[in-house]
Design a protein around this motif. Structure first.
Motif, mmCIF file in Angstrom:
data_model
loop_
_atom_site.group_PDB
_atom_site.id
_atom_site.type_symbol
_atom_site.label_atom_id
_atom_site.label_comp_id
_atom_site.label_asym_id
_atom_site.label_seq_id
_atom_site.Cartn_x
_atom_site.Cartn_y
_atom_site.Cartn_z
ATOM 1 N N GLY A 18 0.724 -1.124 0.134
ATOM 2 C CA GLY A 18 0.021 -0.052 -0.222
ATOM 3 C C GLY A 18 0.667 1.322 0.013
ATOM 4 O O GLY A 18 0.255 2.385 -0.426
ATOM 5 N N GLU A 82 -12.101 -9.608 3.026
ATOM 6 C CA GLU A 82 -12.866 -8.203 2.658
ATOM 7 C C GLU A 82 -12.446 -6.959 3.754
ATOM 8 O O GLU A 82 -12.258 -5.849 3.366
ATOM 9 C CB GLU A 82 -14.319 -8.500 2.612
ATOM 10 N N TRP A 83 -12.411 -7.425 5.141
ATOM 11 C CA TRP A 83 -12.372 -6.569 5.983
ATOM 12 C C TRP A 83 -11.134 -5.825 6.043
ATOM 13 O O TRP A 83 -10.921 -4.450 6.409
ATOM 14 C CB TRP A 83 -12.376 -7.158 7.516
ATOM 15 N N LYS A 85 -9.072 -5.256 3.232
ATOM 16 C CA LYS A 85 -8.610 -4.820 2.138
ATOM 17 C C LYS A 85 -8.312 -3.292 2.007
ATOM 18 O O LYS A 85 -7.025 -2.798 1.323
ATOM 19 C CB LYS A 85 -9.744 -4.884 0.779
ATOM 20 N N GLU A 86 -8.895 -2.354 2.608
ATOM 21 C CA GLU A 86 -8.535 -1.183 2.530
ATOM 22 C C GLU A 86 -7.484 -0.649 3.535
ATOM 23 O O GLU A 86 -6.514 0.049 3.158
ATOM 24 C CB GLU A 86 -9.781 -0.287 3.381
ATOM 25 N N TRP A 87 -7.101 -1.728 4.298
ATOM 26 C CA TRP A 87 -5.912 -1.487 4.945
ATOM 27 C C TRP A 87 -4.662 -2.018 4.382
ATOM 28 O O TRP A 87 -3.528 -1.118 4.179
ATOM 29 C CB TRP A 87 -5.934 -2.303 6.404
ATOM 30 N N LYS A 89 -4.426 -2.784 0.842
ATOM 31 C CA LYS A 89 -4.232 -2.297 -0.245
ATOM 32 C C LYS A 89 -3.784 -3.497 -1.187
ATOM 33 O O LYS A 89 -3.186 -2.925 -2.273
ATOM 34 C CB LYS A 89 -3.790 -0.859 -0.419
ATOM 35 N N CYS A 90 -3.923 -4.774 -1.181
ATOM 36 C CA CYS A 90 -3.567 -5.803 -2.012
ATOM 37 C C CYS A 90 -4.569 -6.140 -2.993
ATOM 38 O O CYS A 90 -5.636 -5.659 -2.769
ATOM 39 C CB CYS A 90 -3.246 -7.046 -1.202
ATOM 40 N N ARG A 91 -4.092 -6.279 -4.133
ATOM 41 C CA ARG A 91 -5.295 -6.840 -5.263
ATOM 42 C C ARG A 91 -5.866 -8.187 -4.679
ATOM 43 O O ARG A 91 -5.173 -8.851 -3.997
ATOM 44 C CB ARG A 91 -4.422 -6.885 -6.479
ATOM 45 N N ASP A 92 -7.060 -8.507 -5.470
ATOM 46 C CA ASP A 92 -7.366 -9.825 -5.026
ATOM 47 C C ASP A 92 -6.734 -10.876 -5.679
ATOM 48 O O ASP A 92 -5.955 -10.608 -6.645
ATOM 49 C CB ASP A 92 -8.864 -10.005 -5.688
ATOM 50 N N ASP A 126 -5.076 -11.669 5.779
ATOM 51 C CA ASP A 126 -4.594 -10.467 5.856
ATOM 52 C C ASP A 126 -3.206 -10.163 5.314
ATOM 53 O O ASP A 126 -3.131 -10.721 4.088
ATOM 54 C CB ASP A 126 -4.736 -9.559 7.161
#
Length: 289
Positions: A18, A82-83, A85-87, A89-92, A126
């Motif tokens: 990120g 999902e929880w 992701k914003e933290w 910032k890795c792609r799926d 995570d």
């Protein structure tokens, strides 16, 4: 007889994905270089399965019933959860699992006195698994994954010697229980010094980090086991530095094998010392005892 054909230890700080683009150029280069090396080494080693040991950040088990080792036995491993992701910032990503090896690992460790728990559903990943998967591009290499999430925070924590013993049991399992000529990669994910959310959130103990990396590369396991206690790790960052216990599992599995440090960098915004080691495990060699 299975063979260990790849072994490494690497960090999984969320900032490596990120915040990488805003880091100083020398830190960007260090991160790109160490993970490109690991990716190319994995591609060259061609393991039939990669077993990754990493700490669980209290996401998959209750504190009141917290396993020391949780084996992910799903047919596919998807993340990040999902929880997170914003933290981070890795792609799926989606990596094929290896339920047969996961099941054999659970049974193989149990008969050697190492009890684990397991989950056949997708675990909540995570940065522990997501960062190394994304930075090595494991999901593009066609190498199945078996994640093992370990307790590095809820007392009583298996210390460095116990984790090393688990690694020795892992080596015996690979050598004695897996199909002939199965090629196994091992990765310890986590560390180096950091104190997530603590009073020393931005503190990085460079002296500790460099000493740990040097000892790992030297193959001097007695010095590692004697010096790098849980108490010493906690001095360099409470609640975070003990992620290095995952490296001790890999160290126990490969035996007194020298390696090479793939680099080290300090960037305050990463909030973690960043360094990696690959050990010189050659394809076709007998698993180290």
């Amino acid at each position: 007889m299975g063979q260990i054909v790849f072994a490494a230890g690497a960090p999984h700080a969320p900032g490596l994905v990120g915040l990488l683009d805003t880091a100083p150029r020398d830190s960007q280069w260090a991160v790109h270089s160490m993970y490109l090396h690991l990716s190319e080494a994995l591609r060259a080693a061609q393991p039939d399965v990669l077993i990754v040991f990493a700490n669980d950040h209290l996401a998959n088990s209750r504190v009141s019933n917290y396993p020391d080792f949780l084996v992910g036995a799903a047919a596919q491993h998807r993340g990040p959860y999902e929880w997170f992701k914003e933290w981070i910032k890795c792609r799926d990503y989606c990596v094929e699992g290896h339920p047969e090896v996961a099941s054999a690992l659970i049974n193989g460790l149990a008969k050697r006195g190492i009890r684990t728990t397991w989950n056949a559903e997708n675990l909540k990943f995570d940065d522990n698994i997501s960062v190394p998967v994304v930075l090595t591009q494991l999901d593009t290499l066609g190498i199945p994954l078996v994640p093992v999430l370990q307790n590095c925070i809820v007392p009583p924590v298996p210390d460095q010697r116990r984790c090393y013993e688990v690694g020795q049991a892992l080596a015996a399992f690979i050598k004695e229980d897996l199909p002939e000529d199965m090629r196994v990669g091992l990765l310890g994910s986590g560390g180096l010094s950091h104190e997530p959310g603590g009073a020393r959130y931005y503190f990085i103990d460079e002296e500790f980090d460099r000493r740990f990396l040097d000892l790992c590369a030297s193959g001097d396991h007695e010095a590692l086991l004697n010096e790098m206690t849980i108490e010493r790790m906690e001095q360099s960052g409470r609640g975070g530095t003990c992620e290095l216990l995952a490296w001790f599992v890999v160290l126990g599995a490969i035996g007194k094998c020298p390696g090479v440090c793939l680099g080290y960098t300090v960037h305050t915004e990463f909030k973690c010392g960043i360094g990696a080691v690959q050990w010189n495990v050659q394809a076709g060699e007998e698993v180290a005892k």
